[in-house]
Structure formats: C-alpha cells, structure tokens
Design an enzyme around this catalytic site. Structure first.
Site, mmCIF file in Angstrom:
data_model
loop_
_atom_site.group_PDB
_atom_site.id
_atom_site.type_symbol
_atom_site.label_atom_id
_atom_site.label_comp_id
_atom_site.label_asym_id
_atom_site.label_seq_id
_atom_site.Cartn_x
_atom_site.Cartn_y
_atom_site.Cartn_z
ATOM 1 N N GLU A 196 0.894 -1.135 0.046
ATOM 2 C CA GLU A 196 0.009 -0.173 -0.245
ATOM 3 C C GLU A 196 0.891 1.494 0.007
ATOM 4 O O GLU A 196 0.591 2.084 -0.809
ATOM 5 C CB GLU A 196 -0.750 0.105 1.266
ATOM 6 C CG GLU A 196 -1.906 1.440 1.235
ATOM 7 C CD GLU A 196 -2.739 1.162 2.511
ATOM 8 O OE1 GLU A 196 -3.381 2.261 2.758
ATOM 9 O OE2 GLU A 196 -3.235 0.104 3.131
ATOM 10 N N ARG B 291 -7.066 3.015 13.832
ATOM 11 C CA ARG B 291 -7.775 1.777 13.520
ATOM 12 C C ARG B 291 -7.894 1.033 14.944
ATOM 13 O O ARG B 291 -8.615 0.028 15.020
ATOM 14 C CB ARG B 291 -7.624 1.043 12.232
ATOM 15 C CG ARG B 291 -8.556 -0.040 11.925
ATOM 16 C CD ARG B 291 -8.515 -0.544 10.767
ATOM 17 N NE ARG B 291 -9.048 0.020 9.607
ATOM 18 C CZ ARG B 291 -10.332 0.116 9.138
ATOM 19 N NH1 ARG B 291 -11.234 -0.869 9.544
ATOM 20 N NH2 ARG B 291 -10.878 0.634 8.243
ATOM 21 N N GLU C 252 -10.157 -8.493 5.207
ATOM 22 C CA GLU C 252 -9.555 -8.488 6.366
ATOM 23 C C GLU C 252 -10.183 -9.058 7.660
ATOM 24 O O GLU C 252 -9.668 -9.722 8.503
ATOM 25 C CB GLU C 252 -9.145 -6.882 6.727
ATOM 26 C CG GLU C 252 -8.428 -6.149 5.725
ATOM 27 C CD GLU C 252 -8.329 -4.697 6.175
ATOM 28 O OE1 GLU C 252 -7.228 -4.316 6.872
ATOM 29 O OE2 GLU C 252 -9.286 -3.927 5.866
#
Length: 775
Positions: free
Chosen positions: A250, A328, A731
């Site tokens: 990413e 997160r 995920e």
C-alpha cells in the site's frame, strides 16, 4: 438534510439490480494463474538496453555517515551510474502522512536496510557485485528497538490519540472485579509471493511510465512527481496485478518505483528494479508489534463496566501509515463487546527498525488481542470460562461504540448463537473435557472468538472511487477502475457486476489494467473497501449506460419508455416478452444513433464522517460480524500442537461469489493463526533482522493448518452500503486466528493448573513447552 436525501436516493438506485441475477462464478484469474500465464512486473517484455537496479542500504540501524567511497563500484565494468540523494531534482521525500522519510539517506541512517543509493548497471548481477565494492563508514548512534524503550526516551512519531466513552474512573469504583495486565503481539512479515519491484520506461516529451507492484498507483504517481519535481500528468503508473500484497504494497511499494523513475529520468532509458527476497525482508516494514497495558472492570454478573488500555505501537524509524493504523486500533479496541465506559490511548513509538506498515487488519487485530487477553485474565481470576464473559457482553442493536457510532444491523449475537447451535458447541466442550480427563500426555483446548470489524477507510476523504466503462461496437465491454487485483478476486466481481446489469456473457467483458491515466486520483486498494467502492462506481456507470440503451430500445421497437424494458441473456425483453432485438443489434443501433457508449462514474460513500478534534463520528459504512470456535490438541511432552478444527459462522451479507469469499475467509484465518502461533519477527539489540529467511521465519504450511475448517454463512439481509449487499471479506476473517492463541492457553491450563496466563504472542511451540512446566 438535502445531502442525506440525495445519498439515500443514490443508494436506492445502486441496489435496483436484482440480487437474484448475480452470477456466482469462480475467480477468473485462476485459469491463468495455474497455467503460469498471469503477468506480473517481472514478466514484462523489457526494452532493448534496459538497465537493472540494486539498492545499496545501511549496514547499521542508527548512525552518522562519515564517508562513502563509491569509486570501486563505479569503476566496475557494466555499471552505468550510482544515484544518491544528490541526484534528486525535487524533494528527497516519500512520507505519505508525515513528511519524515527520505528516499535516500543523507547524513544519517535510521534503520538497518535504509536505502542510501541505487546502483544501475547492465545486469542485476553486475549491480549486486558493485554493491559489495562500496565502502562506508558510519559513526554509531544509540539504537532503539522496542516501543517501551522509545516511550521511556520520549521518542514518538506524532502526538498520542485518545478515544473515550462514559467515565471509566468512576465506573471502576463500582466494579465487583478489577484486573490489570500487559500484552505483547509481535510483528508479521507479509511474505507476498511477488517481491517489491517496478519497471520504468521513458516516453516522449519527458513523460515516464511505471509498471509497479503497488496497491496505491496514485500514491506512487504523486510521490514520483514530487521527487522528480514534475507535474503528476508526466507520470503514468500501471498495475496489471500483484502477486500478493496484504497491505505491504500500500505504501511500501512506492520507494522502489520512485528509484526506478529517478534513474530513467536521468538516463532516458528503461530501468528495472526487483528486490530479491533477502533484500525485501531486510528493507521493508512489517505488521506493527504492540506492547500494551490494560485494566478491566466487571460487575458481579460479569458485565464489563469499564475498560482502559494504553497501546504502544512500534512504528519503526518513520511514520509510513502508522498514524492511521494506530487510529484503527482505537476503533477496534473493544472488538465485539459493548462497554459503557472506555478510555483508550495509543502512542506511535519511533524506533530504529524499518518503518512498519499496513498489514491485513490494519491495527484492528492488535487492538482485539488486548481486550481478548483482558477477558481471558478476568475469567481465569474469577474462575469462569472466557466464553461466559464474551457472551454476556456481545454488542446489541443501538449500542454505542467508543468513537460515537451507533451500532446498526448488528449480527454479533446472531453469529455467536448460530455457531453454538450449528456446531453443537456444548457437545464440543464436553468432548474436550472428556478427552482431558482421560489423557495426560495430550490436552485439548477450545476457544470462542467473536469479531466485529468496521468497513471504510477511517480517513473519510479516501472513501471514493471511479469507473470507466466502454461498450464496443461488437457488444464487448471494457472496464477500468482503481481496483488492484492481488488475489482477492476483485476483477471477477467487477466483471460480474457488468454481466448482471447488461445480462451478457462474462466472456464479453475485459478488466483493464489499473492505470492512473484512465482512472485518476484514486485511493489504494485497501481497508477491505476495494470491491465496495469500485463496484459501486462500476454499477453506477453500467446503470447509466443501461438507461441510455433503453431509450434506443423504445425508439427501435416503438414502445414507451415507461414499458418494462429489460435485458436477459443478450436479448431485449419488453414487458416480459422476448423481442427480436439482440444485444449486439442494440449496440449497433446505438452507434448509428450516435449514443454515447462510454460512461465515467464517481462514487463516494454516503453518510460516513469523523471529527478527529472530538474523536467522534460515524466512520464506517457498516460492520462485518462473525464467530469462530477453535479446538487444538497439544503434545505435552514436546510442546507441539495441532489445530483440530476451526468452525466459523461468518457475516458475508449476500455474497456475490461464495467461492471467492470462502477462499478469503480461509486464507485470512490461516494468516491470523500464523501471526498468533508461529510467525516470530526477531531483531537483535543492534537492530539487525535475525528472522531474515524462510529458514528462520516460519509461516503456516499444509502441515500446520487446521485439520478441518468449516465456514457457514449467517442468515442475514445484508447491508445496502455493501456492493449488491455482498459485504467486504478481505480483512475481517484474519481476526478469527486470534482464537488460536486462547485455545492453546486453555489446553495449557488443562495440563498445568498453576500456569500463570501470559499474553505474549506468538505462542510458539517453545513458549507452549515452557508454559506447560512453569510453576
């Protein structure tokens, strides 16, 4: 109010396509994968005269560069040029969130493996030989390798973040039970099959095309432009597919593409840079290790009344994506439980390791492991099963998360109860207990692992996507989106959407490469949102084209636009009656009438928002739920173990492709088990990676996966915010693997009643053996 109304209308239109039409098909990439025909960066037919690059990196974790002698390397026959920070025409900067990471080291090195120079030669062999001829003198500086040490020295990436709900201090005073403890979860190597790499080639007028193994083409484009000091339109980034990513591509695919582009910029010749496995392992970041402390308070009836935790995230030497990952962690700190009083804090600690980065789950698994550890500790001390505490505290409709979002369409209890009933959990527990009574050398353990995982980029502005759809003269279709195929089957799902809307054969549809020239300003393929965002955009584009084609039908067949015009198996139907107009004839007619057969659609997730100044909002489009029951058998003489079964009830919503989604659940589960049980990242005190090969870093193989994996879809209506109500599946299932850790603990307790619970993952066979005999 007006905006919300528009969003609801948009969602309604997007879901008009009948779910009954969905063609559940296999992953269409499987055919070329098995035959060895799928193309990756290293498969590109390179231009004549292409140069090859090898990175010269730091042999120390922290120090001042006193001198570097490149003369012997430069004199080697076949070496074209060696590039350093001095050759950068723009900014020596690749930090995506915080501008703290140079492309090449200047005066200091901050981690072992930090790029210092790029050697470009006629062959990779020559470039590697040249690397060994470079002489460097580095003055040692103190090395920090752990988050605790970084905290003690005040070494942080950015300011801490806090989430809170209720009043924890007051609530703790009212608790019947209060327990404190600490946990550690180690990093994890991505170990994608395809290593990092890129191929740069010069185009006319100073333009450069990069073929990159990246999850974020726009990020690569933007960073190259910044380093070269040119406008973004001069840089074209193209991605066919990745040989695995798991988050490791990413952000960390960017530097290698930038280096190749930099060399091409100066040499006006193509440059190929592919890391070998050892270079990749040494130079790239991993899943973040976390050192955390917790405090949990329960009522006499085992309700969790208060929960408090401090997460120490080992970020490495630069920010990379650490701030977003830390965020997160906070979002998922209470997992599947409603806790009325919560205080959570995360500190991104700066160390002298390679910058750690995104990994499947993106900080969520680290947060969940801590609360599951706190529950296990409480259960052990109180003398009840963790299952009792878990079940009593599961989320319900309209419960509030610590970040302010109200839980809607909650499936936590549904998946839990379904798992208990479908898999006869009472009988399973009795079997485990009976086995343990009758066996001394072997012990079984069982655990429940509920999951609740939010779907969306937590940075709200990233939740958007575009799709470009062409219908060609012969009726075939081409689709371009920002979705990067990396084994998750997203290309198949995009094709499936178009096939459903137009009711054409899947063979008529082609997914183009992901390209910044065709689809610009894109978010990365990450956050489990790729299919939702790009699928919704594709659906919008296809529906717009369909409405246009219906007007053509009304004219050609002399019927009213109000009549029910549909497409079925490449034939036009009017009011349920088959007409003589075929799909290809319809397209030909549209061309004659000069009707646009290209559509560019933009989708932005409605309703989501988050105010970081208040740490409150509605950041997720929806949540994915599930429950796993894991059983394990330990050989108490050796400390080795086998997972007997993992039985899962999972919230797919209304799955578009059960085969693809099942593969994602199984793969994520095994990756999660690996993280929790055997994948142990190790650095020495000097910051050198010790687990630097597959001989020293163990991942699950066919002999270490569970003997049985059963995955049952939960009965649910799905969620309109998911593409065709088919929920994200990339995920969330990884967190089922956390249950493996606690199944092992329960087996250890069955053998050693004096075992003092330790929450130090991974639970390797060595740790199991020591725990079995530790008093």
């Amino acid at each position: 109010m007006h905006k919300n109304k528009e969003n609801k209308i948009l969602e309604s239109k997007l879901n008009k396509v009948s779910i009954a039409l969905k063609q559940s098909i296999k992953n269409l990439d499987s055919y070329t994968h098995v035959r060895g025909e799928s193309l990756y960066v290293d498969d590109i037919n390179i231009r004549q005269g292409t140069f090859h690059g090898v990175v010269f990196d730091s042999p120390k974790a922290h120090g001042k560069i006193k001198s570097i002698d490149y003369s012997k390397a430069e004199a080697l026959e076949g070496v074209e040029r060696i590039f350093t920070y001095k050759d950068i025409p723009g900014k020596n900067e690749i930090g995506g969130i915080i501008a703290d990471e140079p492309l090449f080291a200047e005066d200091e090195v901050h981690f072992w493996g930090m790029p210092i120079a790029l050697i470009v030669a006629e062959s990779e062999f020559i470039a590697r030989k040249a690397r060994g001829l470079i002489e460097i003198n580095i003055e040692d500086l103190p090395v920090i390798t752990t988050a605790k040490e970084a905290k003690a020295k005040g070494s942080f990436i950015n300011a801490p973040r806090f989430f809170s709900l209720g009043d924890t201090e007051k609530a703790f005073q009212e608790c019947e039970y209060v327990f404190e403890g600490e946990t550690f979860s180690n990093g994890q190597e991505h170990l994608y099959i395809e290593a990092q790499g890129a191929y740069a080639e010069p185009l006319e007028n100073g333009n450069i095309k990069i073929t990159s193994s990246t999850q974020g083409p726009t990020s690569v484009q933007k960073t190259i432009a910044q380093v070269l000091g040119v406008a973004m339109h001069k840089i074209e980034v193209d991605v066919t597919r990745l040989g695995g990513g798991f988050g490791g591509k990413e952000d960390q695919a960017t530097p290698w593409a930038v280096m190749a582009a930099l060399a091409t910029y100066h040499l006006s010749q193509s440059v190929k840079l592919i890391l070998n496995r050892h270079d990749d392992l040494r130079m790239t970041g991993k899943r973040h290790p976390y050192e955390s402390t917790y405090k949990i308070g329960l009522s006499k009836g085992l309700k969790i009344l208060a929960y408090q935790t401090e997460f120490l995230q080992n970020s490495g030497a630069a920010a990379d994506l650490s701030p977003a990952i830390a965020e997160r962690t906070l979002f998922h700190a209470t997992n599947s439980y409603y806790v009325p009083n919560v205080t959570t804090k995360v500190l991104s600690c700066k160390t002298n390791l390679p910058p750690n980065t995104a990994f499947r789950g993106f900080g969520g698994p680290q947060g969940m492991f801590v609360i599951e550890s706190a529950i296990a500790k409480a259960a052990h001390e109180i003398g009840v099963s963790a299952k009792q505490i878990q079940e009593i505290n599961l989320l319900d409709e309209d419960d509030t998360f610590s970040y302010g979002q109200i839980a809607e369409k909650v499936e936590a209890k549904n998946t839990w109860n379904s798992a208990k009933n479908i898999f006869s959990s009472d009988a399973l527990e009795q079997e485990v207990a009976e086995f343990n009574r009758n066996n001394r050398s072997f012990k079984k353990g069982l655990s429940f692992m509920p999951i609740t995982f939010g779907i969306s980029f937590t940075n709200t502005p990233m939740n958007h996507a575009r799709a470009l759809v062409h219908i060609y003269l012969d009726g075939s279709i081409g689709i371009s989106t920002a979705a990067v195929e990396m084994g998750q089957g997203v290309n198949t799902k995009m094709m499936q959407i178009a096939a459903d809307v137009f009711s054409v054969s899947i063979e008529k549809i082609k997914i183009e490469t992901t390209n910044t020239t065709r689809v610009a300003n894109t978010s990365p393929s990450a956050a489990s949102s790729t299919a939702d965002l790009n699928g919704k955009a594709t659906l919008m584009a296809c529906n717009s084209l369909l409405e246009r084609l219906k007007i053509v039908v009304s004219e050609d067949l002399d019927v009213s636009e109000e009549d029910n015009i549909t497409l079925k198996e490449e034939v036009v139907f009017v009011n349920g009656q088959k007409s003589e107009l075929s799909w290809t004839e319809l397209i030909s007619s549209a061309m004659i009438k000069r009707v646009a057969l290209t559509e560019n659609a933009h989708y932005a997730t409605p309703e989501i928002h988050f105010d970081k100044t208040k740490e409150k909002g509605h950041p997720f489009a929806y949540h994915v739920y599930g429950t796993a029951i894991t059983t394990v058998t330990i050989d108490c003489t050796r400390g080795t173990y086998e997972f007997d079964s993992v039985k899962i009830v999972h919230d797919y919503g209304k799955s578009m492709s059960e085969g693809i989604d099942l593969g994602q659940v199984e793969g994520a589960l095994i990756q999660g088990i690996g993280w929790m049980t055997m994948e142990e990242i190790a650095y020495n005190e000097d910051g050198k990676l010790l687990s630097n090969a597959l001989s020293t870093y163990k991942i699950p193989d066919i002999f270490s996966v569970p003997k049985t994996v059963e995955v049952i879809p939960v009965e649910t209506e799905g969620n309109d915010m998911a593409i065709l109500k088919s929920k994200a599946v990339g995920e969330p299932p990884l967190m089922y693997g956390i249950g493996a850790y606690f199944a092992l603990q329960n087996a250890i307790k069955a053998f050693n009643p004096n075992y003092d619970l330790q929450f130090h993952a991974p639970m390797t066979p060595e740790k199991v053996l020591m725990s079995l005999y530790k008093n």
